[in-house]
Scaffold this active site. Structure first.
Site, mmCIF file in Angstrom:
data_model
loop_
_atom_site.group_PDB
_atom_site.id
_atom_site.type_symbol
_atom_site.label_atom_id
_atom_site.label_comp_id
_atom_site.label_asym_id
_atom_site.label_seq_id
_atom_site.Cartn_x
_atom_site.Cartn_y
_atom_site.Cartn_z
ATOM 1 N N ASP A 1 0.812 -1.218 0.000
ATOM 2 C CA ASP A 1 0.000 0.000 0.000
ATOM 3 C C ASP A 1 0.846 1.268 0.000
ATOM 4 O OD1 ASP A 1 -2.555 0.946 -0.159
ATOM 5 O OD2 ASP A 1 -2.908 1.026 1.986
ATOM 6 N N CYS B 1 -20.329 -12.229 -6.675
ATOM 7 C CA CYS B 1 -21.263 -11.363 -5.947
ATOM 8 C C CYS B 1 -22.724 -11.662 -6.302
ATOM 9 C CB CYS B 1 -20.960 -9.893 -6.235
ATOM 10 S SG CYS B 1 -19.477 -9.266 -5.414
ATOM 11 N N CYS C 1 -23.664 -4.384 0.188
ATOM 12 C CA CYS C 1 -22.627 -3.378 0.408
ATOM 13 C C CYS C 1 -23.006 -2.033 -0.188
ATOM 14 C CB CYS C 1 -21.289 -3.858 -0.152
ATOM 15 S SG CYS C 1 -21.291 -4.181 -1.942
ATOM 16 N N CYS D 1 -17.048 8.801 0.044
ATOM 17 C CA CYS D 1 -16.751 7.643 0.900
ATOM 18 C C CYS D 1 -16.301 8.104 2.283
ATOM 19 C CB CYS D 1 -15.662 6.788 0.245
ATOM 20 S SG CYS D 1 -15.089 5.421 1.269
ATOM 21 N N CYS E 1 -19.632 -1.336 4.482
ATOM 22 C CA CYS E 1 -19.786 -2.186 3.292
ATOM 23 C C CYS E 1 -19.058 -3.513 3.448
ATOM 24 C CB CYS E 1 -19.318 -1.455 2.038
ATOM 25 S SG CYS E 1 -17.569 -1.017 2.003
#
Length: 343
Positions: free
Chosen positions: A130, A184, A190, A210, A240
């Site tokens: 990350d 999904c 979500c 968000c 979510c």
């Protein structure tokens, strides 16, 4: 080599390992360009920089032949949604309730990488957690680790969606795995749970709406229209993730350092709001929360106080109406006015 590498990764604490080629995410570049062109990245200017590296890992390191993707579990042992009903408390994202995952995952990656180099003399590696222009989620799906759900996060049938991703780029040729497909189905849990309607469509996120972005990445005041929708989220949001049905197959976290600290599982807003810079740094030493700084964090806490409808918290907000940071002072005045109306 691959079987032994996987055994080594699991022995180091990772929950799952899969492999892909750097060239296996040919659709990622176009999706990233669309995301940035629509302005969905908000103030995250770094997402628009070096897009050629993000969209094409081969450009990041042309010598790389394989990408080893690893999953690190941080599954909570409690219901992350329960605290949203405790209006005098602050909701902190599960991953940030203890040690900074960047440090823990990177050390684990380096140990796996060193083992690989011992087996393949003369080869090279680079590890990422990350912190570089690497699109971990598309790479993880290409490797078969899981798939990007409608909430754009990665999930897996055998892990749920409570896990971090780590990547080891290497010059070693390792047989790639088969990419994972979407599972999904027709589920919208979500998308429907999001308090701020941050999903313009399934599989698409407008970060500007968000809660995780607003409480962590966004600098300055949050738009008034969105403040009341933050509820008592003060750092990140798990809504979510928490409602995903695949979590019924989630495995337990293996590292106790991801377990929630007592003082961060359900912290009192009144105690967090009065933190000065020194107090903030001391409290969040070793935590990912530390990186946003005292001012942004207290701003979030004051929004939560304003949303609490608890008049007893008004004196706490009043104290900060003349804070040296104008964004904090603005949040305090907003919270004070909201509580006056509530009273």
């Amino acid at each position: 080599m691959k079987v032994r590498l996987q055994d080594q990764a699991l022995s180091e604490g990772f929950a799952k390992m899969r492999v892909c080629r750097p060239s296996d995410i040919e659709h990622a570049a176009g999706r990233l360009v669309e995301f940035v062109n629509k302005g969905y990245h908000g103030q995250m200017g770094w997402m628009a920089e070096r897009m050629e590296w993000r969209g094409d890992p081969s450009a990041l390191w042309p010598e790389a032949r394989s990408v080893i993707m690893l999953a690190e579990l941080y599954t909570p042992d409690h219901d992350p949604m329960a605290i949203l009903k405790q209006k005098d408390r602050g909701a902190i994202s599960v991953y940030a309730q203890n040690r900074d995952y960047h440090d823990l995952v990177k050390k684990r990656l380096k140990r796996v990488g060193r083992w690989l180099l011992e087996q393949a003399e003369g080869e090279q590696i680079k590890v990422f957690v990350d912190t570089a222009p690497v699109m971990e989620k598309p790479l993880a799906q290409a490797a078969g680790l899981g798939w990007q759900g409608k909430h754009t996060n990665l999930l897996a049938r055998d892990l749920g969606n409570w896990f971090f991703l780590g990547a080891i780029f290497t010059t070693v040729e390792i047989e790639p795995d088969t990419a994972e497909i979407d599972h999904c189905g027709s589920c919208r849990a979500c998308l429907d749970i999001c308090p701020t309607d941050a999903f313009p469509a399934p599989y698409k996120l407008d970060a500007r709406r968000c809660i995780s972005y607003l409480t962590i990445e966004h600098k300055g005041p949050v738009d008034t229209e969105l403040r009341e929708k933050l509820g008592n989220h003060i750092y990140g949001c798990d809504d979510c993730l928490a409602v995903c049905p695949w979590n019924k197959f989630a495995a337990d976290a293996r590292d106790i350092r991801y377990a929630a600290r007592d003082d961060l599982a359900n912290p009192k807003l009144s105690e967090l709001a009065i933190l000065d810079d020194a107090g903030f740094r001391a409290k969040f030493s070793g935590s990912p929360i530390k990186r946003i700084g005292r001012n942004r964090f207290v701003r979030n806490v004051l929004y939560a106080i304003g949303n609490s409808a608890i008049p007893a918290l008004q004196p706490t907000a009043l104290i900060l109406c003349d804070d040296m940071d104008e964004t904090v002072a603005d949040a305090a005045r907003w919270a004070t006015e909201r509580l006056e109306h509530a009273q």
